[in-house]
Write an enzyme that holds these catalytic residues in place. Structure first.
Site, PDB file in Angstrom:
ATOM      1  N   TYR A 140      70.837  19.928  34.790  1.00 31.02           N
ATOM      2  CA  TYR A 140      72.158  19.937  33.999  1.00 31.02           C
ATOM      3  C   TYR A 140      73.235  20.519  34.970  1.00 31.02           C
ATOM      4  CZ  TYR A 140      75.887  20.649  30.691  1.00 31.02           C
ATOM      5  OH  TYR A 140      76.977  20.873  30.115  1.00 31.02           O
ATOM      6  N   SER A 149      83.112  29.005  34.381  1.00 28.79           N
ATOM      7  CA  SER A 149      83.634  29.151  33.149  1.00 28.79           C
ATOM      8  C   SER A 149      84.665  28.273  32.601  1.00 28.79           C
ATOM      9  CB  SER A 149      84.170  30.738  33.068  1.00 28.79           C
ATOM     10  OG  SER A 149      83.168  31.496  33.494  1.00 28.79           O
ATOM     11  N   ARG A 311      51.375  59.520  32.869  1.00 30.46           N
ATOM     12  CA  ARG A 311      51.882  60.224  33.742  1.00 30.46           C
ATOM     13  C   ARG A 311      52.153  61.824  33.331  1.00 30.46           C
ATOM     14  NH1 ARG A 311      52.883  60.250  39.383  1.00 30.46           N
ATOM     15  NH2 ARG A 311      54.771  61.090  40.044  1.00 30.46           N
ATOM     16  N   ARG A 335      65.276  57.533  26.999  1.00 28.79           N
ATOM     17  CA  ARG A 335      65.811  56.352  27.804  1.00 28.79           C
ATOM     18  C   ARG A 335      65.010  55.106  27.395  1.00 28.79           C
ATOM     19  NH1 ARG A 335      66.071  58.386  33.675  1.00 28.79           N
ATOM     20  NH2 ARG A 335      64.284  60.227  32.736  1.00 28.79           N
ATOM     21  N   THR A 424      74.955  35.851  32.807  1.00 28.23           N
ATOM     22  CA  THR A 424      76.063  34.932  33.405  1.00 28.23           C
ATOM     23  C   THR A 424      75.813  33.442  32.820  1.00 28.23           C
ATOM     24  OG1 THR A 424      75.846  36.160  35.411  1.00 28.23           O
ATOM     25  CG2 THR A 424      76.869  34.125  35.817  1.00 28.23           C
ATOM     26  N   GLU A 426      74.819  30.245  30.672  1.00 29.87           N
ATOM     27  CA  GLU A 426      74.981  29.699  29.188  1.00 29.87           C
ATOM     28  C   GLU A 426      76.099  30.455  28.613  1.00 29.87           C
ATOM     29  OE1 GLU A 426      73.694  27.290  28.307  1.00 29.87           O
ATOM     30  OE2 GLU A 426      72.260  27.324  30.081  1.00 29.87           O
TER      31      GLU A 426
HETATM   32  C1  LIG Z   1      70.612  31.808  38.204  1.00 32.75           C
HETATM   33  C2  LIG Z   1      71.599  30.855  37.349  1.00 32.75           C
HETATM   34  C3  LIG Z   1      71.501  29.723  37.152  1.00 32.75           C
HETATM   35  C4  LIG Z   1      72.179  28.723  36.900  1.00 32.75           C
HETATM   36  N1  LIG Z   1      71.897  27.415  36.479  1.00 32.75           N
HETATM   37  C5  LIG Z   1      72.991  26.322  36.224  1.00 32.75           C
HETATM   38  C6  LIG Z   1      72.631  25.261  35.855  1.00 32.75           C
HETATM   39  O1  LIG Z   1      71.549  24.860  35.791  1.00 32.75           O
HETATM   40  N2  LIG Z   1      73.650  24.485  35.552  1.00 32.75           N
HETATM   41  C7  LIG Z   1      74.945  24.818  35.844  1.00 32.75           C
HETATM   42  O2  LIG Z   1      75.835  24.021  35.370  1.00 32.75           O
HETATM   43  N3  LIG Z   1      75.451  26.176  35.977  1.00 32.75           N
HETATM   44  C8  LIG Z   1      74.561  27.199  36.239  1.00 32.75           C
HETATM   45  N4  LIG Z   1      74.837  28.241  36.677  1.00 32.75           N
HETATM   46  C9  LIG Z   1      76.042  28.657  36.721  1.00 32.75           C
HETATM   47  C10 LIG Z   1      76.656  29.478  35.560  1.00 32.75           C
HETATM   48  O3  LIG Z   1      76.640  28.817  34.331  1.00 32.75           O
HETATM   49  C11 LIG Z   1      77.905  30.005  35.742  1.00 32.75           C
HETATM   50  O4  LIG Z   1      77.646  31.052  36.931  1.00 32.75           O
HETATM   51  C12 LIG Z   1      78.527  30.703  34.667  1.00 32.75           C
HETATM   52  O5  LIG Z   1      78.971  29.939  33.540  1.00 32.75           O
HETATM   53  C13 LIG Z   1      79.920  31.626  35.024  1.00 32.75           C
HETATM   54  O6  LIG Z   1      80.562  31.001  35.595  1.00 32.75           O
HETATM   55  P1  LIG Z   1      81.284  31.396  37.118  1.00 32.75           P
HETATM   56  O7  LIG Z   1      80.115  31.476  37.678  1.00 32.75           O
HETATM   57  O8  LIG Z   1      82.398  30.492  37.447  1.00 32.75           O
HETATM   58  O9  LIG Z   1      81.931  32.694  36.704  1.00 32.75           O
HETATM   59  P2  LIG Z   1      83.475  33.060  36.799  1.00 32.75           P
HETATM   60  O10 LIG Z   1      83.979  32.358  35.703  1.00 32.75           O
HETATM   61  O11 LIG Z   1      84.149  33.013  38.214  1.00 32.75           O
HETATM   62  O12 LIG Z   1      83.473  34.518  36.701  1.00 32.75           O
HETATM   63  C14 LIG Z   1      83.822  35.476  37.423  1.00 32.75           C
HETATM   64  C15 LIG Z   1      84.320  36.873  36.735  1.00 32.75           C
HETATM   65  O13 LIG Z   1      85.579  36.480  36.047  1.00 32.75           O
HETATM   66  C16 LIG Z   1      85.754  36.850  34.734  1.00 32.75           C
HETATM   67  N5  LIG Z   1      86.223  35.710  33.983  1.00 32.75           N
HETATM   68  C17 LIG Z   1      86.461  34.593  34.480  1.00 32.75           C
HETATM   69  N6  LIG Z   1      87.456  34.026  33.444  1.00 32.75           N
HETATM   70  C18 LIG Z   1      87.963  35.086  32.660  1.00 32.75           C
HETATM   71  C19 LIG Z   1      88.781  34.910  31.476  1.00 32.75           C
HETATM   72  N7  LIG Z   1      89.672  33.788  31.272  1.00 32.75           N
HETATM   73  N8  LIG Z   1      89.204  36.319  31.144  1.00 32.75           N
HETATM   74  C20 LIG Z   1      88.546  37.094  31.207  1.00 32.75           C
HETATM   75  N9  LIG Z   1      87.688  37.175  32.484  1.00 32.75           N
HETATM   76  C21 LIG Z   1      87.199  36.026  33.159  1.00 32.75           C
HETATM   77  C22 LIG Z   1      84.196  36.797  34.225  1.00 32.75           C
HETATM   78  O14 LIG Z   1      83.792  37.589  32.925  1.00 32.75           O
HETATM   79  C23 LIG Z   1      83.466  37.142  35.395  1.00 32.75           C
HETATM   80  O15 LIG Z   1      83.314  38.545  35.459  1.00 32.75           O
HETATM   81  C24 LIG Z   1      73.738  29.145  36.794  1.00 32.75           C
HETATM   82  C25 LIG Z   1      74.107  30.611  37.426  1.00 32.75           C
HETATM   83  C26 LIG Z   1      73.024  31.400  37.673  1.00 32.75           C
HETATM   84  C27 LIG Z   1      73.491  32.761  38.098  1.00 32.75           C
END
Ligand SMILES: Cc1cc2nc3c(=O)[nH]c(=O)nc-3n(C[C@H](O)[C@H](O)[C@H](O)COP(=O)(O)OP(=O)(O)OC[C@H]3O[C@@H](n4cnc5c(N)ncnc54)[C@H](O)[C@@H]3O)c2cc1C
Length: 688
Positions: A140, A149, A311, A335, A424, A426
């Protein structure tokens, strides 16, 4: 006097002897029911019989080796799934039990659910059998290097070519490359790609498309598709999270997933009946993450509790000359044991969420979308809260293990590393709190306009805000510490706090604050609301399940009492953590706050005698835990020593038959024999 090793076995046996209930009576709760438990236990035995899933040396392997190990696991898993006709639920448990993110994980956890929920019936007829049989291996692909995001800012485009009746998929910039996509790097031959749908220059926003990535004949990347594994990560070591760019890749128009939106051959776009319908797949995954959080907390609690029981450290009992079991120190209990209570709270909320999701799915087939918002909001809020609770709590439990907690042999590190990503993916946890808060704010505004409107049970307390004058006069009714244990008083307190945070958000907005300035208010409100529904679910769930008879046997009574002690711990620990929010508007008096702190201490004391019983009740096998510290028999030190036997640094090749380390002649001998020059100490400065 027994040896330290024997003492560990005596200690764990003594813990079991003092347990007031039968732990096996609770195991089915964590497996989703008695019948499911039997089936799942059979699956666990099946996995344990297969050498390919052996995990003895897993902790010693690097990324490439873990990926190579995972490929035979994939093949054997699919063979066994087919041979035994495993249901999706059983197959999911099989993979949980393997306890490694095999690199086709996303095929079944994301690709298939998205296909099933978003492809039309006609499309499913064609693609479904290929995908279910692993002819199509899918991933996906939503997240890009530049955006995750902010879905509306994704850059990948799908432009309709009306002449050829095809979509042209394109990643115009480096930041538009798909990134983080599990199962993409090496395994997938198809992806559901989220791309901006463009017809005649008009952008209709992000939509899903089925895009072939690799040849079905020889697995080579198709023309115009560049794919790579994206490199090392904190966890999910065996998973091939990948990177992909598309250079004007052409797919048929009918490869757009068309259950909710459609595009006709003449380029006419029809939008879905509800804009959020398209995210059904994500909601399902969030719901499973709630259960996954509960199991991960339970796993950490099992290891931490058993080890802390065997322990001994510090204070010595002069009669027996034994040091204290570290589980008897209140600081250790504080804890570990709340995490046990959160695992229970989370599992009950998981049941609640599963039921709501099942109802929603039944409704949707009849075209009824009335539950959609609740399902979306509660799965988001719970996912956000429970994954954080688990990610933070497991680390705290690990630290409780002292130095041995830093060893992978503890069994606390590998799975936690995998788990950390759940905060992070979903839906990034903090962002999800905005969706929950926005929804509650809207309900509040609606209810103020129409006080008789219907509110679903978990948000019904918002009605109390209609009479603002009365609301601000509300105070906690407990007149003694004993009354604080009354579930009604507790639920009212949590409702009041969430309601007050809704008004504060509304007032801040009314005073002109931008939504983006209200992040902290949203985080607070979402947490308050979720904590309330978790306490309510825990209370309702335990009473329904374990308080069923008007004439209970002593076994039933003991079980009910034991689970209630865990419920109290969850309530008072949560309350204590958030005390400021109950005090700041005068809802709690300082005296009530001090009762709450005392109730935490009392609840810890009440749970403590049953701690190992609770650790046992989850039913984890030693193979699954893969922990020297947390195995059933308590032989922590012997197992620590045994596990070092498998360390590659201790094997031939790194150590010769005399025990001398590899590289001694070339690198160590010259130091020891002074062949690298003499060290000349200089005062205050080096020669550089
Ligand atoms: C192990 C792993 C597997 C994954 N697998 C998939 C996959 O199979 N397919 C896929 O499509 N994606 C995948 N992802 C991606 C994942 O869905 C995204 O990383 C996630 O949706 C967060 O988006 P980002 O990385 O752009 O973070 P960002 O949106 O850049 O977030 C960075 C920071 O900014 C903050 N932030 C961002 N926007 C705002 C706002 N409007 N208001 C306040 N704070 C904000 C966030 O809270 C965060 O702290 C995967 C990620 C990981 C780590």
């Amino acid at each position: 006097m027994p040896s330290v090793e024997n003492q560990q076995q005596l200690d764990i046996a003594a813990e079991r002897a003092k347990c007031t209930f039968d732990p096996s009576q609770l195991t089915a709760l964590f497996y989703g029911g008695e019948e499911k438990m039997q089936r799942f236990k059979a699956i666990e035995a099946m996995v344990d019989r297969e050498p390919v899933f052996d995990r003895t040396d897993r902790y010693f392997l690097g990324r490439t080796e873990r990926f190579k190990r995972a490929l035979p696991m994939v093949k054997r898993y699919v063979e066994l799934r087919n041979e035994h006709g495993l249901t999706p639920e059983e197959a999911a448990h099989f993979k949980v039990y393997i306890d490694d993110y095999i690199p086709v994980h996303l095929h079944e956890s994301m690709f298939l659910p998205v296909l099933r929920s978003q492809a039309s019936d006609e499309q499913l007829k064609v693609w479904g059998p290929h995908a279910e049989n692993y002819h199509y291996i899918g991933c996906y692909a939503q997240t890009e290097l530049g955006h995750g995001s902010a879905l509306s800012r994704l850059e990948t485009t799908a432009t309709l070519d009306l002449i050829t009746d095809q979509w042209v998929i394109n990643s115009p910039t480096q930041s538009s490359a798909k990134f983080w996509i599990g199962t993409l790097g090496k395994m997938a031959n198809h992806a559901v790609v989220q791309a901006k749908l463009i017809i005649n220059g008009k952008d209709y926003g992000s939509h899903p498309f089925l895009v072939p990535l690799r040849s079905l004949k020889d697995h080579t990347p198709l023309p115009g598709v560049v794919i790579k594994d994206q490199g090392p990560k904190q966890g999910a070591i065996s998973m091939d999270n990948g990177y992909a760019r598309f250079n004007h890749v052409r797919i048929p128009r009918t490869n757009m997933l068309m259950r909710f939106s459609q595009v006709s051959a003449d380029g006419v776009y029809s939008k879905p009946i509800h804009p959020k319908l398209a995210y059904g797949g994500m909601t399902a995954v969030r719901t499973t993450l709630i259960n996954h959080s509960a199991l991960s907390m339970a796993r950490a609690v099992t290891i931490a509790t058993r080890y802390s029981a065997v322990r001994r450290q510090g204070n010595v009992d002069l009669k027996t000359d034994l040091e204290t079991q570290v589980l008897d120190y209140p600081a250790v209990q504080y804890r570990i044991l709340p995490l046990l209570s959160h695992a229970f709270a989370t599992i009950f909320s998981g049941y609640w969420m599963n039921d709501m999701y099942a109802q929603y799915n039944a409704d949707i087939t009849k075209g009824d979308t009335s539950l959609l918002k609740d399902v979306h909001v509660y799965s988001s809020g719970l996912k956000s809260y429970c994954t954080k609770l688990a990610a933070d709590g497991i680390e705290e439990a690990r630290r409780c293990l002292g130095g041995h907690g830093f060893s992978l042999f503890s069994g606390m590190i590998d799975f936690h590393r995998q788990f950390l990503a759940t905060v992070t993916y979903e839906g990034e946890n903090v962002l999800l709190t905005q969706q929950v808060s926005r929804y509650l704010l809207k309900l509040y505004k609606d209810v103020v306009r129409k006080p008789a409107m219907h509110l679903s049970a978990p948000s019904r307390y918002i009605v109390s805000l209609v009479d603002h004058g009365r609301f601000v006069q509300q105070r906690c009714a407990a007149r003694s510490m004993a009354e604080l244990y009354n579930p009604e008083i507790i639920l009212k307190a949590f409702q009041h706090r969430a309601a007050r945070l809704i008004i504060e958000l509304a007032q801040a907005e009314k005073q002109g604050a931008q939504w983006s300035d209200l992040n902290l208010e949203c985080m607070r409100l979402s947490k308050a609301h979720v904590q309330y529904i978790m306490i309510e679910n825990f209370h309702n769930g335990l009473e329904k399940r374990y308080n069923t008879s008007s004439n209970p046997t002593s076994t039933q009574e003991n079980l009910l009492e034991a689970v209630r002690s865990v419920y109290n711990l969850h309530v008072f620990y949560t309350l204590e953590t958030e005390l400021a929010e109950f005090l700041e508007d005068g809802y709690f008096s300082p005296e009530q706050a001090s009762w709450c702190r005392q109730a935490v201490k009392d609840s810890l004391k009440a749970v403590r005698p049953n701690a190992v019983g609770f650790a046992d009740c989850f039913g984890f096998t030693d193979k699954f835990l893969n922990s020297a510290l947390g195995s059933y028999d308590g032989r922590a030190y012997e197992r620590m020593a045994e596990m070092t036997e498998h360390e590659p640094l201790n094997q031939a090749g790194m150590t010769d038959e005399r025990g001398v380390v590899w590289g001694y002649e070339e690198f160590l001998r010259p130091l020891i024999f002074g062949e690298v020059g003499a060290f000349k100490a200089r005062k205050g400065e080096s020669k550089l």
